[in-house]
Enzyme design. Sequence first.
Site, short mmCIF file in Angstrom:
data_model
loop_
_atom_site.label_atom_id
_atom_site.label_comp_id
_atom_site.label_asym_id
_atom_site.label_seq_id
_atom_site.Cartn_x
_atom_site.Cartn_y
_atom_site.Cartn_z
N ASN A 118 0.82 -1.22 0.00
CA ASN A 118 0.00 0.00 0.00
C ASN A 118 0.86 1.27 0.00
OD1 ASN A 118 -1.97 -1.90 0.12
ND2 ASN A 118 -2.66 -1.43 2.21
N HIS A 164 -17.87 35.26 -30.84
CA HIS A 164 -19.00 34.50 -31.40
C HIS A 164 -18.67 33.96 -32.79
CE1 HIS A 164 -21.33 36.59 -28.20
NE2 HIS A 164 -20.59 37.63 -28.58
N SER A 285 -7.65 11.72 -48.48
CA SER A 285 -8.88 10.95 -48.46
C SER A 285 -8.75 9.79 -49.43
CB SER A 285 -10.05 11.85 -48.86
OG SER A 285 -11.13 11.07 -49.33
N LYS A 291 -8.55 16.14 -51.32
CA LYS A 291 -8.54 16.42 -49.89
C LYS A 291 -7.15 16.42 -49.26
CE LYS A 291 -11.54 17.02 -47.49
NZ LYS A 291 -12.44 16.03 -46.88
N GLU A 298 -7.14 17.37 -35.48
CA GLU A 298 -8.41 16.70 -35.17
C GLU A 298 -8.23 15.63 -34.11
OE1 GLU A 298 -11.23 16.51 -39.02
OE2 GLU A 298 -9.21 15.78 -39.38
N1 ARG Z 1 -1.61 -3.61 -7.25
C1 ARG Z 1 -2.04 -2.86 -6.13
C2 ARG Z 1 -2.43 -1.44 -6.54
O1 ARG Z 1 -2.11 -1.06 -7.59
C3 ARG Z 1 -0.97 -2.79 -5.11
C4 ARG Z 1 -1.44 -2.67 -3.71
C5 ARG Z 1 -2.24 -3.86 -3.32
N2 ARG Z 1 -2.42 -3.94 -1.92
C6 ARG Z 1 -3.19 -4.88 -1.41
N3 ARG Z 1 -3.26 -4.94 -0.14
N4 ARG Z 1 -3.90 -5.70 -2.13
O2 ARG Z 1 -3.07 -0.72 -5.82
#
Ligand code: ARG
Length: 465
Positions: A118, A164, A285, A291, A298
């Site tokens: 995390n 405009h 085109s 064209k 675009e």
């Molecule tokens: N692949 C996960 C993400 O991108 C990584 C973290 C996952 N953590 C967990 N506790 N499952 O967020």
Amino acid sequence: MKKARNKKPQKLWGGRFAGATDSGVETFTESVSLDWRLWPYDIAGSIAHARMLGKTGVLTAAESGKIVAGLESIRREIEAGRFEWDPALEDVHMNIEARLTRRIGTAGKRLHTGRSRNDQVATDLRLFVREAIDGLIVQLEALGDGLLDLAEREADTIMPGFTHLQIAQPVTLGHHLLAWREMLWRDRARLLDARKRVNVLPLGSAALAGTSFPIDRAYSAKLLGFEAVSENSLDAVSDRDFAIEFCGACALLMVHLSRWSEELILWSSPLFGFIELPDRYCTGSSIMPQKKNPDVPELVRGKSGRVIGHLNALLVLMKAQPLAYNRDNQEDKRPVFDSYDTVRDSLHVLTGLIPAIQVNRAVCRAAAAGGFSTATDLADYLVRKGLPFRDAHRAVGRAVAYAAGRNLDLKDLSLAELKRFAAATERDVYKFLTPEGSVAARRHPGGTAPDQVRAAVRRARRTRS
Ligand code: ARG
């Protein structure tokens, strides 16, 4: 991306599981097919973490050194295209960690001490976004410099200014191009500002509550070039504001590029004929031999829709998430990566295209001379002769109606005719009724006069860094 062919590896988190993961679930939950491109940041983050653990004595110097060397060899393996990414290992983090342990043995299993995926993924993504911003800044500056050069070249080129999409008043093309550059420079400032909030280290927050090991977060931050460490572990693992800000800046930048593109498309239409796009930036085109299509602008205009969508996707992704980390966050990759890729490619292509446009100055000037574009100048002239502006406005409006009924321009009316609408009109009026006179009169800072355009270019170059 090279994919692994080997049979199922053990899940790094498999201890409490009796059964294997459903193969559909494996496919549904994997992210390595997308997040593999975080590998340079993942390795850098892991190296910093290992060195920090070595410094604080959580790992021995030998273990720390072994991990660092192992990660460096994995870096070379990936660079050489020899690394096999395995979706069964879910994500970039576990692919690299598993490879490390296969390479260096037990020491590899100690790398994850005091951290979680995390805080790891939050760190990786911040490093990615920081580098993305730095790359975009360089590109923005190059494109901005190109606009300054072109604005200088076209400082005297007169074209119609629109409101405009109706001919409003003459302006110089240089002034118009400097308006684009203003947009771009705000985008640059926005990215630089966002960078401050990107450049904060989440590592050390672990899963959500921090870690029981004696870590040195300031040291990790220093190794990774972060300016600060995050204040709150719960916030740090869940926060994606920095990604939203980045995508927000990208979306607004694409809105700007889309607006320019729209103008390039209009101007290059034979109905306008203001500019000619270089052949190498156009396509033809398959059916209509005549064209020459402005596909590049675009597509920039079209791609802006996706980047705007990415901002929305991230906002909605976050809006109902309780603290702290939720797997929802894995969905942040595509918006961030694709926003960056799209902006990078769009800037690249426009940086080549814009300085190469050919300006049909005579056509631009002729268009600026039409549409009674100097009507305001006549009104201003009458004000200088003593009329209140509202009366001058009415008098000129009547003169315009009179001239339009005879298919004439204001400058084609005789002095006697002009005097019929405003008696204060004198012979000197005619010099104010040309597009040249009109733009030259607007000679305050921020105005369209050629000299002001040149001064603005000089100012922009001076304050460039
Ligand atoms: N692949 C996960 C993400 O991108 C990584 C973290 C996952 N953590 C967990 N506790 N499952 O967020």
